[in-house]
Design a protein around this motif. Structure first.
Motif, PDB file in Angstrom:
ATOM      1  N   GLY A  42     -53.374  35.537   5.238  1.00  0.00           N
ATOM      2  CA  GLY A  42     -53.859  36.729   4.564  1.00  0.00           C
ATOM      3  C   GLY A  42     -52.860  37.341   3.604  1.00  0.00           C
ATOM      4  N   LEU A  43     -51.663  36.774   3.499  1.00  0.00           N
ATOM      5  CA  LEU A  43     -50.657  37.265   2.554  1.00  0.00           C
ATOM      6  C   LEU A  43     -51.064  36.907   1.126  1.00  0.00           C
ATOM      7  N   PRO A  44     -50.491  37.562   0.119  1.00  0.00           N
ATOM      8  CA  PRO A  44     -50.790  37.203  -1.266  1.00  0.00           C
ATOM      9  C   PRO A  44     -50.464  35.738  -1.544  1.00  0.00           C
ATOM     10  N   ALA A  45     -51.264  35.104  -2.384  1.00  0.00           N
ATOM     11  CA  ALA A  45     -51.114  33.674  -2.623  1.00  0.00           C
ATOM     12  C   ALA A  45     -49.743  33.326  -3.194  1.00  0.00           C
ATOM     13  N   TRP A  46     -49.184  34.217  -4.036  1.00  0.00           N
ATOM     14  CA  TRP A  46     -47.911  33.893  -4.684  1.00  0.00           C
ATOM     15  C   TRP A  46     -46.773  33.741  -3.678  1.00  0.00           C
ATOM     16  N   VAL A  47     -46.932  34.301  -2.482  1.00  0.00           N
ATOM     17  CA  VAL A  47     -45.889  34.168  -1.458  1.00  0.00           C
ATOM     18  C   VAL A  47     -45.671  32.701  -1.107  1.00  0.00           C
ATOM     19  N   GLY A  48     -46.756  31.956  -0.989  1.00  0.00           N
ATOM     20  CA  GLY A  48     -46.632  30.541  -0.658  1.00  0.00           C
ATOM     21  C   GLY A  48     -45.896  29.765  -1.727  1.00  0.00           C
ATOM     22  N   SER A  49     -46.257  29.986  -2.996  1.00  0.00           N
ATOM     23  CA  SER A  49     -45.585  29.285  -4.096  1.00  0.00           C
ATOM     24  C   SER A  49     -44.111  29.629  -4.147  1.00  0.00           C
ATOM     25  N   LEU A  50     -43.800  30.907  -4.011  1.00  0.00           N
ATOM     26  CA  LEU A  50     -42.405  31.343  -4.083  1.00  0.00           C
ATOM     27  C   LEU A  50     -41.590  30.777  -2.924  1.00  0.00           C
ATOM     28  N   ALA A  51     -42.177  30.759  -1.726  1.00  0.00           N
ATOM     29  CA  ALA A  51     -41.461  30.226  -0.565  1.00  0.00           C
ATOM     30  C   ALA A  51     -41.099  28.759  -0.764  1.00  0.00           C
ATOM     31  N   ILE A  85     -38.150  28.479  -3.259  1.00  0.00           N
ATOM     32  CA  ILE A  85     -36.871  28.912  -2.689  1.00  0.00           C
ATOM     33  C   ILE A  85     -36.295  27.849  -1.760  1.00  0.00           C
ATOM     34  N   VAL A  86     -37.119  27.333  -0.849  1.00  0.00           N
ATOM     35  CA  VAL A  86     -36.637  26.333   0.105  1.00  0.00           C
ATOM     36  C   VAL A  86     -36.217  25.059  -0.617  1.00  0.00           C
ATOM     37  N   VAL A  87     -37.015  24.634  -1.594  1.00  0.00           N
ATOM     38  CA  VAL A  87     -36.697  23.416  -2.330  1.00  0.00           C
ATOM     39  C   VAL A  87     -35.385  23.575  -3.093  1.00  0.00           C
ATOM     40  N   CYS A  88     -35.205  24.695  -3.767  1.00  0.00           N
ATOM     41  CA  CYS A  88     -33.957  24.911  -4.511  1.00  0.00           C
ATOM     42  C   CYS A  88     -32.752  24.883  -3.583  1.00  0.00           C
ATOM     43  N   LEU A  89     -32.874  25.496  -2.405  1.00  0.00           N
ATOM     44  CA  LEU A  89     -31.760  25.509  -1.463  1.00  0.00           C
ATOM     45  C   LEU A  89     -31.396  24.105  -1.007  1.00  0.00           C
ATOM     46  N   THR A  90     -32.399  23.297  -0.661  1.00  0.00           N
ATOM     47  CA  THR A  90     -32.115  21.966  -0.120  1.00  0.00           C
ATOM     48  C   THR A  90     -31.640  21.007  -1.196  1.00  0.00           C
ATOM     49  N   VAL A  91     -32.246  21.069  -2.380  1.00  0.00           N
ATOM     50  CA  VAL A  91     -31.832  20.156  -3.448  1.00  0.00           C
ATOM     51  C   VAL A  91     -30.440  20.505  -3.950  1.00  0.00           C
ATOM     52  N   VAL A  92     -30.169  21.782  -4.157  1.00  0.00           N
ATOM     53  CA  VAL A  92     -28.852  22.211  -4.624  1.00  0.00           C
ATOM     54  C   VAL A  92     -27.779  21.872  -3.599  1.00  0.00           C
ATOM     55  N   ALA A  93     -28.146  21.925  -2.323  1.00  0.00           N
ATOM     56  CA  ALA A  93     -27.160  21.677  -1.276  1.00  0.00           C
ATOM     57  C   ALA A  93     -26.642  20.251  -1.284  1.00  0.00           C
ATOM     58  N   GLY A  94     -27.538  19.262  -1.375  1.00  0.00           N
ATOM     59  CA  GLY A  94     -27.068  17.899  -1.193  1.00  0.00           C
ATOM     60  C   GLY A  94     -27.683  16.848  -2.077  1.00  0.00           C
ATOM     61  N   GLY A  95     -28.552  17.227  -3.021  1.00  0.00           N
ATOM     62  CA  GLY A  95     -29.116  16.255  -3.939  1.00  0.00           C
ATOM     63  C   GLY A  95     -29.951  15.195  -3.250  1.00  0.00           C
ATOM     64  N   MET A  96     -29.916  13.969  -3.777  1.00  0.00           N
ATOM     65  CA  MET A  96     -30.774  12.900  -3.290  1.00  0.00           C
ATOM     66  C   MET A  96     -30.446  12.517  -1.843  1.00  0.00           C
ATOM     67  N   ARG A  97     -29.173  12.467  -1.492  1.00  0.00           N
ATOM     68  CA  ARG A  97     -28.836  12.080  -0.118  1.00  0.00           C
ATOM     69  C   ARG A  97     -29.408  13.082   0.877  1.00  0.00           C
ATOM     70  N   SER A  98     -29.290  14.354   0.577  1.00  0.00           N
ATOM     71  CA  SER A  98     -29.832  15.390   1.451  1.00  0.00           C
ATOM     72  C   SER A  98     -31.350  15.307   1.531  1.00  0.00           C
ATOM     73  N   ILE A  99     -31.993  15.145   0.370  1.00  0.00           N
ATOM     74  CA  ILE A  99     -33.449  15.116   0.324  1.00  0.00           C
ATOM     75  C   ILE A  99     -34.013  13.895   1.045  1.00  0.00           C
ATOM     76  N   THR A 100     -33.277  12.802   1.082  1.00  0.00           N
ATOM     77  CA  THR A 100     -33.742  11.622   1.811  1.00  0.00           C
ATOM     78  C   THR A 100     -33.966  11.940   3.289  1.00  0.00           C
ATOM     79  N   PHE A 101     -33.005  12.612   3.913  1.00  0.00           N
ATOM     80  CA  PHE A 101     -33.179  13.010   5.315  1.00  0.00           C
ATOM     81  C   PHE A 101     -34.349  13.972   5.464  1.00  0.00           C
ATOM     82  N   VAL A 102     -34.443  14.937   4.554  1.00  0.00           N
ATOM     83  CA  VAL A 102     -35.505  15.949   4.626  1.00  0.00           C
ATOM     84  C   VAL A 102     -36.872  15.303   4.516  1.00  0.00           C
ATOM     85  N   GLN A 103     -37.051  14.427   3.536  1.00  0.00           N
ATOM     86  CA  GLN A 103     -38.372  13.843   3.299  1.00  0.00           C
ATOM     87  C   GLN A 103     -38.783  12.863   4.390  1.00  0.00           C
TER      88      GLN A 103
END
Length: 488
Positions: free
Chosen positions: A149-158, A161-179
């Motif tokens: 029931g929250l505003p739709a933009w909350v989902g897009s923004l979340a 934010i999470v993607v930027c944090l994980t990608v900036v943290a470790g790049g491809m090696r980090s994202i491999t574990f995540v995915q």
């Protein structure tokens, strides 16, 4: 379902993603770590990661929604999504890995010895990536709005934010574990509720009901042309997806790239059974979801609708977690691939440039997502496949397998495909689902051959521009030798 349970599910999967991503920071130090995980990812890990990023909002939510609306006509989507990897296995995976490139523009520049081709390829890759990210953010917006029931933009923004944090943290090696983690979460999130639904409804004897609704997918009614055009888009579009192709650069060698693709085929075949079951169950037991315009939400709402109570809430929470993992994993893969292109072509490469480019790659489509309305997820992603099949795919296939390709031909073909397919997409957006001709609603059947034809004809007319390095490059693409592009 209980909104609080949905919020907890989203928070848990976001925190788990961030924790795994930050773990990758501990082992990501070099440029190679950030761009291609130092080319050390083994087939099972890589296949799981590819499944994580490839199975997007269209796969997790959209396929079930289309089956709910269209029945067996919608099965062309999972068939095409899976069969595209067979094309990758046969024509692209091993040669692309042997190229030694970091990105698709790296490959086209090295193959055609042309900075102009690199610039055009980079532009096309960025457009493809942004077009693909927007439906992921629309899916997150739909999920948050329907379940909390929250505003739709909350989902897009979340998601951003999470993607930027994980990608900036470790790049491809980090994202491999995540995915890799997110693939198995998505599979579990679909499989467990399906088993509960099957056990609950066994012996119910309820007759199937075909919902009488207008198809809101943005596509013309199914027919021979539409099915052929859709298959062309999905089969050839898979060959040009930047976030999928970049993963083959992370394999140690060409043979491991082939093994990775074989494993992916098996994983996708298993996964797509479950959205199909959701769609069929929705047609039988919840046709009102189609009539109310909530077809894309059938995966989210069906467990609570059919089971109810605490068990229904818990199963719904699991599905919400899986859906959010789908948005995060696909967006992460796209941001990594775009960051690699933008950082090398605009910001001079390096880890700092990669991180700045990652933030930019995620923020731009966020602006489009929060200011536009979502089409049906599978339909909108299908158009992105058509655009990719008309632009990136021809230059990859001809670059790998045809010695006669020139830089002028490659540019002419990519521009032709982009203009024709992009024009069809714009016409569809302006005219709407009800007013668009069938040949514009599904343009791949004519835009893909046109792009190939222009690329071949212009190349034959400019034979004098075949690069002198072509024999050496083609030899390296098709034999397991040293990398074509020097490691940076």
């Amino acid at each position: 379902m209980n909104p609080a349970v949905a919020v907890v599910a989203v928070v848990v999967v976001s925190v788990a993603t961030a924790v795994i991503g930050f773990y990758g920071l501990r082992i990501s130090r070099t440029t190679g770590d950030f761009y291609v995980a130092s080319r050390t990812v083994r087939p099972w890990w890589n296949a799981s990661a590819i499944g994580g990023e490839y199975l997007s909002a269209a796969s997790f939510l959209g396929v079930a929604g289309l089956v709910l609306l269209s029945g067996t006509d919608a099965l062309w989507f999972p068939v095409g999504y899976t069969a595209g990897y067979l094309m990758l296995l046969l024509f692209v995976a091993a040669p692309l890995r042997r190229s030694g490139a970091y990105t698709i523009p790296d490959f086209t520049e090295a193959r055609l010895d042309s900075r102009a081709v690199r610039r055009v390829t980079s532009l096309v890759v960025v457009v493809v990536g942004w077009l693909y990210i927007v439906p992921q953010l629309h899916g997150a917006a739909l999920t948050i709005r329907i379940t909390t029931g929250l505003p739709a933009w909350v989902g897009s923004l979340a998601v951003v934010i999470v993607v930027c944090l994980t990608v900036v943290a470790g790049g491809m090696r980090s994202i491999t574990f995540v995915q890799a983690f997110q693939f198995w979460l998505k599979l579990t999130a679909l499989a467990v509720p399906v088993l509960f639904i099957v056990f609950t409804l066994t012996g119910s004897g309820t007759a199937a009901v075909a919902p009488a609704v207008v198809n809101p997918t943005g596509m013309a009614p199914a027919g021979a042309y539409q099915n052929i055009s859709l298959l062309v888009a999905l089969l050839f579009g898979t060959l040009g997806l930047p976030h999928v192709l970049v993963r083959f650069y992370t394999n140690p060698d060409g043979s491991s790239a082939r093994r990775t693709t074989l494993i992916v085929l098996g994983l996708l075949s298993v996964f797509y059974l479950f959205p199909t079951v959701y769609g069929l169950a929705g047609r039988m037991f919840a046709p009102e979801l189609a009539r109310s315009g909530q077809a894309d939400a059938v995966v989210l709402l069906l467990p609570g609708h059919l089971i109810g109570g605490t068990a229904g809430d818990l199963l719904s929470a699991l599905v919400v977690a899986g859906a959010f993992a789908a948005f995060l994993s696909t967006t992460s893969g796209l941001v990594v691939s775009l960051a690699g292109v933008i950082s090398q072509d605009v910001l001079g490469g390096g880890v700092r440039g990669f991180r700045l480019a990652a933030v930019f790659s995620a923020v731009v489509p966020l602006g489009f997502a929060v200011t536009t309305d979502s089409l049906a997820l599978a339909g909108s992603v299908g158009l992105v496949f058509a655009f990719t099949a008309s632009t990136v795919c021809p230059v990859l296939l001809l670059g790998i397998w045809w010695r006669g390709l020139t830089d002028t031909g490659a540019i002419a073909g990519m521009v032709t495909g982009a203009v024709l397919c992009g024009g069809a997409m714009v016409c569809g957006a302006v005219l709407g689902a009800g007013g668009i001709p069938f040949w514009l609603a599904q343009p791949a059947a004519w835009t893909v051959p046109a792009a190939f034809a222009v690329m071949v004809l212009v190349s034959r007319a400019t034979k004098d521009r075949i690069p002198r390095t072509m024999p050496r490059v083609m030899t390296r693409l098709h034999t397991p030798e040293r990398p074509l592009v020097t490691e940076r």
